[in-house]
Enzyme design. Structure first.
Site, PDB file in Angstrom:
ATOM      1  N   PRO A 279       0.846  -1.051  -0.048  1.00  0.00           N
ATOM      2  CG  PRO A 279      -0.141  -1.050   2.114  1.00  0.00           C
ATOM      3  CD  PRO A 279       0.805  -2.116   1.153  1.00  0.00           C
ATOM      4  CG  ASP A 454       5.428  -1.371   1.867  1.00  0.00           C
ATOM      5  OD1 ASP A 454       4.231  -1.305   2.486  1.00  0.00           O
ATOM      6  OD2 ASP A 454       5.939  -2.421   1.629  1.00  0.00           O
ATOM      7  CG  HIS A 455       1.017   3.646   5.258  1.00  0.00           C
ATOM      8  ND1 HIS A 455       1.686   3.790   6.229  1.00  0.00           N
ATOM      9  CD2 HIS A 455      -0.239   4.262   4.891  1.00  0.00           C
ATOM     10  CE1 HIS A 455       0.887   4.847   6.953  1.00  0.00           C
ATOM     11  NE2 HIS A 455      -0.077   5.409   6.069  1.00  0.00           N
ATOM     12  NE  ARG A 456       3.522  -4.363   2.678  1.00  0.00           N
ATOM     13  CZ  ARG A 456       3.938  -5.319   1.984  1.00  0.00           C
ATOM     14  NH1 ARG A 456       3.586  -6.348   1.846  1.00  0.00           N
ATOM     15  NH2 ARG A 456       5.020  -5.110   0.936  1.00  0.00           N
TER      16      ARG A 456
END
Length: 482
Positions: A279, A454-456
């Site tokens: 994400p 990468d929002h993870r």
């Protein structure tokens, strides 16, 4: 005993490659360390070295062959005069492709014919010219057939006996055509496919009108039989298409169809993987460049005598490296159940090359001098465009930078390069209205930089801290030389 030379795995992720070029031929003697071939992976063309010494007995995969799986036997090496394994000296007639005139039938219970001794080069020529090697008398040791025997047999190849009721020949028909069937050697067929030559329009000079290599090489490229003229005008695709390609095709529009290169397939797979699995969060800042441009000019005046010239991008690579060390939360890889945190910044720099994109890596960008980064980037960029990078020079890295400013692009967002979590997209520097440090309105050189995270793995606040640290280093560039 012959040694099988297999398609090597030139990188940890390589599953197949293209045998771009052979640098040896049958009969050549090689030693350990000699370059035998050039093999094209999805990102680079690499040299393949011999690990044993001996004589090339056979070439099993022709140069130019794509999709050769790792572990496939591509050649055989042995002592001079040794036969290649598995032995294939006894010629096997072509099934389902009977010659125009039926050969003399063999007795059903006839014993197996003795193996024919023939040199690899002589065998290759015989196959190319469509000659029966069992009818050639060898002049070499122990009756071995050598190249001169095959060349002498070509001009005196026996003509096949006419059929009982021969039909009158049609003068206008090529000799190699029997009904709708074309008789051609395998090599001639391959060359014809590569050159776009219609074999139905080529007259064969081999036995029984068989088309051989020389016939195809002398034929005009793209030659087509009269019957195929209509289909050529109807935009017939130039390659065998997959069903999904055919479903998308609009035949009303002039078009061509081409196979995807290994590089383009890899780019498509990795970017689709990145967008579907990671994400993305995007953070944008405007950065003033005036002080950095001034420092660059001063440093280049000093470095000129050393043959080093700094680019703006070299300085941005260093700024990103130092920013990542200052904000280590962005110098990470998300691994599902774990987070990998890196102690140094290895920056992958996007470089456009013919047919795609590659990301050579500046290792330890945070710790290297600007001159060292400039020298490394000049070398990496040059070899990237020649396809000469080693896998370790473009695979890996902890974060990436993509600069399209030289193309006049003001702002864009970049797709994260997996398994990394951070990439900066750098736009063009341009003069814009700007509020100066004393509060007055003036004009400054400004560029827009967008970070993709990468929002993870990276929280928005940590990404913002990285963008702020990067901006401060660019706007106060003395921090890049200390």
């Amino acid at each position: 005993m012959p040694i099988a030379i297999k398609m090597p795995a030139l990188s940890p992720t390589m599953e197949e490659g293209k045998l771009a070029r052979w640098l040896v031929k049958v009969g050549d003697t090689v030693s350990s360390g000699d370059i035998m071939a050039e093999i094209e992976t999805d990102k680079a063309t690499m040299e393949f070295e011999a690990v044993d010494e001996g004589t090339i007995l056979s070439i099993e995969v022709a140069e130019g062959t794509e999709g050769v799986k790792v572990g496939t036997v591509i050649a055989q090496l042995g002592a001079e005069g040794e036969a290649a394994a598995p032995a294939a000296a006894t010629p096997v007639p072509e099934p389902a492709h009977a010659p125009d005139v039926a050969p003399e039938p063999a007795p059903v219970a006839a014993p197996e014919a003795p193996a024919v001794l023939i040199s690899p080069k002589a065998k290759k020529l015989a196959e190319e010219w469509g000659l029966d090697i069992t009818a050639i008398k060898g002049t070499g040791p122990n009756g071995r057939i050598v190249q001169s025997d095959v060349e002498g047999a070509k001009g005196s190849a026996p003509k096949a006996a006419p059929a009982a009721s021969p039909a009158p020949a049609t003068p206008a028909a090529p000799a190699a055509v029997s009904g709708a069937r074309v008789i051609a050697s395998p090599l001639a067929k391959r060359i014809a496919a590569e050159r776009g030559v219609d074999l139905a329009s080529v007259k064969g000079s081999g036995p029984n009108g068989r088309i051989v290599r020389a016939d195809v090489e002398n034929a005009p490229i793209g030659a087509a039989a009269p019957a195929s003229a209509a289909s050529a005008a109807a935009n017939v695709p130039t390659v065998d298409m997959a069903a999904e390609t055919r479903a998308l095709l609009d035949d009303r529009i002039p078009h061509s169809v081409e196979k995807l290169s290994g590089m383009r397939k890899t780019i498509a797979r990795r970017l689709a993987q990145s967008m579907s699995e990671a994400p993305h969060i995007y953070l944008t800042v405007d950065v003033q460049l005036d002080k950095l441009l001034k420092l660059r000019g001063e440093l280049n005046a000093v470095l000129e005598k050393e043959g080093v010239k700094l680019s703006v991008n070299d300085m941005l690579v260093k700024a990103l490296g130092k920013a990542l060390v200052a904000v280590p939360e962005c110098n990470v890889t998300f691994a599902g159940n774990e987070m990998i945190r890196y102690a140094r910044a290895d920056i992958s720099v996007a470089v456009s090359i013919p047919g795609g994109l590659i990301t050579p890596i500046v290792q330890d960008a945070n710790g290297r001098s600007l001159a060292s980064i400039a020298t490394a980037m000049k070398d990496l960029g040059s070899r990237a465009k020649e396809g000469k990078l080693q896998p370790g020079e473009y695979q890996g890295g902890t974060a990436s930078i993509s600069n399209m400013g030289m193309m006049g692009i003001k702002h864009f967002t970049a797709v994260i390069n997996p398994p990394q979590s951070t990439i900066l997209a750098v736009g063009a520097g341009e003069k814009r209205p700007w509020v100066m440090s004393d509060g007055s309105l003036g004009v400054a050189n400004v560029m827009t930089v967008t970070g993709s995270f990468d929002h993870r793995a990276v929280d928005g606040a940590d990404g913002a801290r990285l963008m702020s640290a990067f901006r401060e280093l660019v706007e106060s560039p003395l921090g890049l030389v200390v």
